[in-house]
Design a protein around this motif. Structure first.
Motif, PDB file in Angstrom:
ATOM      1  N   ARG B 112       0.868  -1.172   0.000  1.00 30.64           N
ATOM      2  CA  ARG B 112       0.000   0.000   0.000  1.00 30.64           C
ATOM      3  C   ARG B 112       0.908   1.226   0.000  1.00 30.64           C
ATOM      4  O   ARG B 112       1.795   1.348   0.844  1.00 30.64           O
ATOM      5  CB  ARG B 112      -0.893   0.027   1.238  1.00 30.64           C
ATOM      6  CG  ARG B 112      -1.954   1.107   1.135  1.00 30.64           C
ATOM      7  CD  ARG B 112      -2.875   1.126   2.335  1.00 30.64           C
ATOM      8  NE  ARG B 112      -3.277   2.470   2.637  1.00 30.64           N
ATOM      9  CZ  ARG B 112      -3.577   2.907   3.844  1.00 30.64           C
ATOM     10  NH1 ARG B 112      -3.502   2.092   4.887  1.00 30.64           N
ATOM     11  NH2 ARG B 112      -3.955   4.140   4.044  1.00 30.64           N
ATOM     12  N   MET B 113       0.665   2.113  -0.957  1.00 33.01           N
ATOM     13  CA  MET B 113       1.538   3.276  -1.066  1.00 33.01           C
ATOM     14  C   MET B 113       0.912   4.442  -0.328  1.00 33.01           C
ATOM     15  O   MET B 113       0.137   5.199  -0.882  1.00 33.01           O
ATOM     16  CB  MET B 113       1.746   3.632  -2.538  1.00 33.01           C
ATOM     17  CG  MET B 113       3.026   4.386  -2.765  1.00 33.01           C
ATOM     18  SD  MET B 113       3.238   4.769  -4.476  1.00 33.01           S
ATOM     19  CE  MET B 113       3.489   6.511  -4.350  1.00 33.01           C
ATOM     20  N   HIS B 114       1.244   4.564   0.931  1.00 33.43           N
ATOM     21  CA  HIS B 114       0.680   5.637   1.748  1.00 33.43           C
ATOM     22  C   HIS B 114       1.758   6.683   1.981  1.00 33.43           C
ATOM     23  O   HIS B 114       2.211   6.883   3.112  1.00 33.43           O
ATOM     24  CB  HIS B 114       0.131   5.100   3.057  1.00 33.43           C
ATOM     25  CG  HIS B 114       0.838   3.860   3.517  1.00 33.43           C
ATOM     26  ND1 HIS B 114       2.190   3.710   3.366  1.00 33.43           N
ATOM     27  CD2 HIS B 114       0.386   2.734   4.069  1.00 33.43           C
ATOM     28  CE1 HIS B 114       2.538   2.526   3.826  1.00 33.43           C
ATOM     29  NE2 HIS B 114       1.464   1.908   4.250  1.00 33.43           N
ATOM     30  N   ALA B 115       2.167   7.334   0.892  1.00 36.82           N
ATOM     31  CA  ALA B 115       3.270   8.295   0.978  1.00 36.82           C
ATOM     32  C   ALA B 115       2.844   9.595   1.640  1.00 36.82           C
ATOM     33  O   ALA B 115       3.683  10.412   1.996  1.00 36.82           O
ATOM     34  CB  ALA B 115       3.816   8.569  -0.419  1.00 36.82           C
ATOM     35  N   TYR B 116       1.535   9.817   1.812  1.00 41.92           N
ATOM     36  CA  TYR B 116       1.058  11.083   2.398  1.00 41.92           C
ATOM     37  C   TYR B 116       0.938  10.992   3.913  1.00 41.92           C
ATOM     38  O   TYR B 116       0.654  11.974   4.575  1.00 41.92           O
ATOM     39  CB  TYR B 116      -0.299  11.458   1.771  1.00 41.92           C
ATOM     40  CG  TYR B 116      -1.279  10.311   1.813  1.00 41.92           C
ATOM     41  CD1 TYR B 116      -1.329   9.399   0.754  1.00 41.92           C
ATOM     42  CD2 TYR B 116      -2.118  10.130   2.901  1.00 41.92           C
ATOM     43  CE1 TYR B 116      -2.186   8.320   0.807  1.00 41.92           C
ATOM     44  CE2 TYR B 116      -2.978   9.048   2.948  1.00 41.92           C
ATOM     45  CZ  TYR B 116      -3.002   8.150   1.894  1.00 41.92           C
ATOM     46  OH  TYR B 116      -3.850   7.077   1.964  1.00 41.92           O
ATOM     47  N   GLU B 117       1.135   9.797   4.473  1.00 47.39           N
ATOM     48  CA  GLU B 117       1.055   9.664   5.936  1.00 47.39           C
ATOM     49  C   GLU B 117       2.461   9.794   6.519  1.00 47.39           C
ATOM     50  O   GLU B 117       3.440   9.688   5.810  1.00 47.39           O
ATOM     51  CB  GLU B 117       0.493   8.286   6.303  1.00 47.39           C
ATOM     52  CG  GLU B 117      -0.941   8.088   5.854  1.00 47.39           C
ATOM     53  CD  GLU B 117      -1.371   6.626   5.906  1.00 47.39           C
ATOM     54  OE1 GLU B 117      -0.563   5.775   6.311  1.00 47.39           O
ATOM     55  OE2 GLU B 117      -2.509   6.357   5.513  1.00 47.39           O
ATOM     56  N   THR B 118       2.530  10.032   7.827  1.00 43.14           N
ATOM     57  CA  THR B 118       3.847   9.994   8.465  1.00 43.14           C
ATOM     58  C   THR B 118       3.834   8.906   9.526  1.00 43.14           C
ATOM     59  O   THR B 118       2.814   8.677  10.176  1.00 43.14           O
ATOM     60  CB  THR B 118       4.223  11.333   9.122  1.00 43.14           C
ATOM     61  OG1 THR B 118       3.175  11.699  10.007  1.00 43.14           O
ATOM     62  CG2 THR B 118       4.428  12.419   8.117  1.00 43.14           C
TER      63      THR B 118
END
Lengths: 399, 251
Positions: B112-118
């Motif tokens: 899962r590409m959750h690049a907007y989360e930290t």
């Protein structure tokens, strides 16, 4: 702020300040001083530093985070440039559509090459990407001449359709952002010194800051953590329920898009795209930039890009006459050997200086210039702590 | 009820019979040890369970689903975790990050590409990771670089990583190999705690150290020369003549 913690927000603000103040920072010496040779605050060089900084930032998302070393990223840079020039020819001289197309085409190409190349890792992956880039170079150089104009390179002409720019002009148009031409510049005198502020540089700088912010978010995200896991231990990764391939492919495509953006920006600053931009030396250059600055660090690759572009532009301009001017005050028997010693490392020999610097950094600072910065900071902290201990020791009461 | 079934599994390596018609049934919630001298085929068998090797014949099923030809990451997603003989952890990352990765994998699946989360904003996951590290007595080392840990701590960390995925079957390949006696006892104690806390977990332990085996196992399978010689409870295995023969050459 902006989804970043306090420390990263400060880090970003410092990067923004440094980027916006670059025209001052790279012009530290007065024009009439002997050291003016080392000034770099002119638009073309600053634009190149920002653009290659973006290129290296993207490369770092692949190499720095996943450890996959691509020797073919120049292909995406070149494709970005060709796409942007085609947009200038067909649609408009506005740089935004050109950049969007550059990023999209480079992303698609990265997806195609990534699907095939990422079936292998290590040296095999590196050779596969190199082979693809050389194929792209040869396609651009000869096979696809109708699209690329071969060796001459693709450039804009007065007869291009440019369907959105209705009014015909007598001279070649200049890339612009809603009328703001990229080659516009203002010279401002501050404290008796002249500084150049160019539209092109500030446009590149804003894009570079946005690219840096995106890169920072990727580094701090769970996705970034997974990419670091790929680099560290793929065996454990697969026994953790994770398939490494989609992660590496995503990183490859993102870094390809960064390269496409950089290529598009190169064309936006000078609307010309040639096959040499795809040559293997250009692919090698971004590897050097990233490793020199510090692979896997946020700022390192930008720093590496800055150092290499600075060397390329400044050291290559120093010739024997300049050296004689510098050392003219010395007696002849000393001046001649000193000039003879330095001469091979400047002018056309600037690559020797870069090579020597690269070797020194790799031997003494394998983590790149960023590691040097960290070591200096750690030494400074230790020294301060010792001084504080010494100070408190002298005032501590005796037992 | 059996959770893992190994039926008539055979495997050859260019003429050498590594596994010969092996049959093992592992009951749910039990601790099943597989022992045997070097070259008995234990590691080959383990590799057949996790998708690293495909047997020439036979069947391996986990909860009645075949594991043959299934990729390692899919087997893990089905509920099978593995602890390696040499701890396999993410050496470049901190202890906390090591545990975060399997927790994200458990939540998000294989990609899962959750690049907007930290990472640090994922409070629930970070809290869960810290709880797991407390469970294995490593909370105070959570910000340490995992490469700098002792072997015993690396093993604890690897166990925490496996447990974070709430596996139903935990495969342990010589979990105390290379450890000093104190570390071995700590690991036994930790595995006991895991067994007591997680009633549903099934463990398959491949081990040389009989102290570990008899401290933990509910049932033991003895292997020699690629075959399963005998399977029984620990008390009966101790004096079994075939076991004596396999280990001591009949003396």
């Amino acid at each position: 702020m902006l989804g970043l913690n306090r420390r990263d927000t400060w880090f970003l603000l410092i990067v923004v300040a440094l980027t916006l103040l670059t025209p001052f920072l790279l012009q530290p010496f007065a024009e009439d001083s002997a050291l003016a040779q080392f000034n770099a605050g002119y638009p073309d060089l600053m634009q190149r530093i920002a653009i290659y900084g973006i290129f290296a930032m993207g490369f770092n998302i692949l190499f720095g985070l996943t450890g996959y070393l691509s020797f073919g990223h120049a292909a995406f840079l070149g494709v970005g440039s060709y796409s942007a020039v085609w947009m200038f020819k067909l649609l408009s001289m506005n740089v935004l559509p050109a950049l969007i197309l550059a990023v999209a085409i480079a992303g698609l190409m990265a997806l195609l090459i990534g699907v095939i190349s990422l079936r292998r890792s290590g040296i095999y992956f590196a050779i596969l990407t190199l082979a693809f880039a050389q194929m792209a170079y040869n396609l651009a150089y000869s096979v696809l001449t109708p699209l690329t104009n071969g060796e001459t390179g693709l450039q804009i002409t007065l007869s291009d359709p440019r369907i959105l720019d209705a009014a015909a002009t007598d001279s070649l148009p200049v890339p612009s952002l809603f009328g703001l031409e990229m080659n516009d510049a203002a010279q401002v005198e501050v404290l008796g010194r002249v500084f150049t502020f160019s539209v092109g540089y500030y446009f590149c700088a804003v894009i570079a800051i946005l690219a840096f912010y995106v890169s920072m978010r990727i580094f701090r995200s769970p996705f970034g953590l997974m990419l670091r896991a790929v680099k560290t231990n793929q065996t454990r990764m697969s026994y953790t329920g994770l398939n490494a391939r989609p992660y590496t492919l995503a990183a490859f495509v993102i870094s390809g898009m960064y390269a496409g953006l950089a290529g598009g920006l190169l064309a936006a600053m000078d609307p010309l795209a040639g096959p040499e931009r795809m040559q293997w030396t250009a692919s090698g250059e971004v590897v050097l930039m990233t490793i020199l600055g510090g692979a896997g660090t946020l700022l390192g690759p930008v720093l590496g890009a800055g150092v290499i572009k600075y060397f390329e532009n400044i050291f290559s301009k120093i010739n024997e006459n300049v050296l004689h001017e510098w050392f003219g005050a010395l007696p002849g028997w000393l001046e001649t050997p000193i000039v003879g010693l330095i001469d091979p490392f400047v002018g056309e020999g600037w690559h020797l200086t870069l090579g020597a610097l690269f070797m020194l950094v790799m031997i003494f600072l394998p983590g790149g210039l960023m590691e040097g910065g960290r070591r200096i900071a750690a030494a400074w902290r230790r020294r301060r702590a010792r001084r504080q201990d010494g100070g408190s020791g002298s005032t501590a009461p005796a037992e | 009820m059996s959770i893992l079934e190994i039926r008539n599994v055979s495997k050859r390596f260019s003429g050498l019979k590594a596994l010969d018609d092996v049959n093992i049934s592992v009951a749910q919630g039990s601790v099943h040890a597989i022992i045997g001298p070097n070259g008995a085929g234990k590691s080959t068998l383990l590799n057949c369970l996790v998708g690293k090797l495909v047997p020439d014949s036979g069947a391996v099923t986990f909860k009645e689903q075949s594991l043959l030809g299934v990729k390692a990451y899919r087997i893990n997603q089905m509920g099978v975790a593995r602890v390696f003989q040499t701890p396999e952890i993410f050496f470049d990352l901190t202890v906390l990050e090591n545990v975060l990765i399997p927790l994200f994998a458990k939540r998000d699946g294989s990609f899962r590409m959750h690049a907007y989360e930290t990472v640090e904003n994922e409070a629930q996951i970070v809290e869960e990771a810290e709880t797991l590290l407390r469970d294995v007595n490593m909370a105070d080392k959570r910000h340490m670089h995992s490469a700098s840990l002792s072997r015993g701590d690396k093993r604890r960390l690897e166990l925490a990583m496996c447990l974070s995925q709430r596996p139903e079957l935990l495969l342990l390949d010589e979990p105390t190999a290379g450890m000093a006696r104190a570390d071995t006892n700590n690991t036994i104690e930790l595995l006991r705690q895991i067994r007591d806390r997680r009633k549903n977990i099934t463990m398959v332990i491949i081990e040389h150290d009989m102290h570990v085996v008899f401290s933990l196992a509910d049932r033991i399978t003895v292997m020699a020369q690629g075959t399963a010689l005998v399977e029984d409870v620990p008390d009966k295995i101790k004096g079994h003549p075939k076991v004596q023969e396999a280990y001591l050459g009949g003396h």
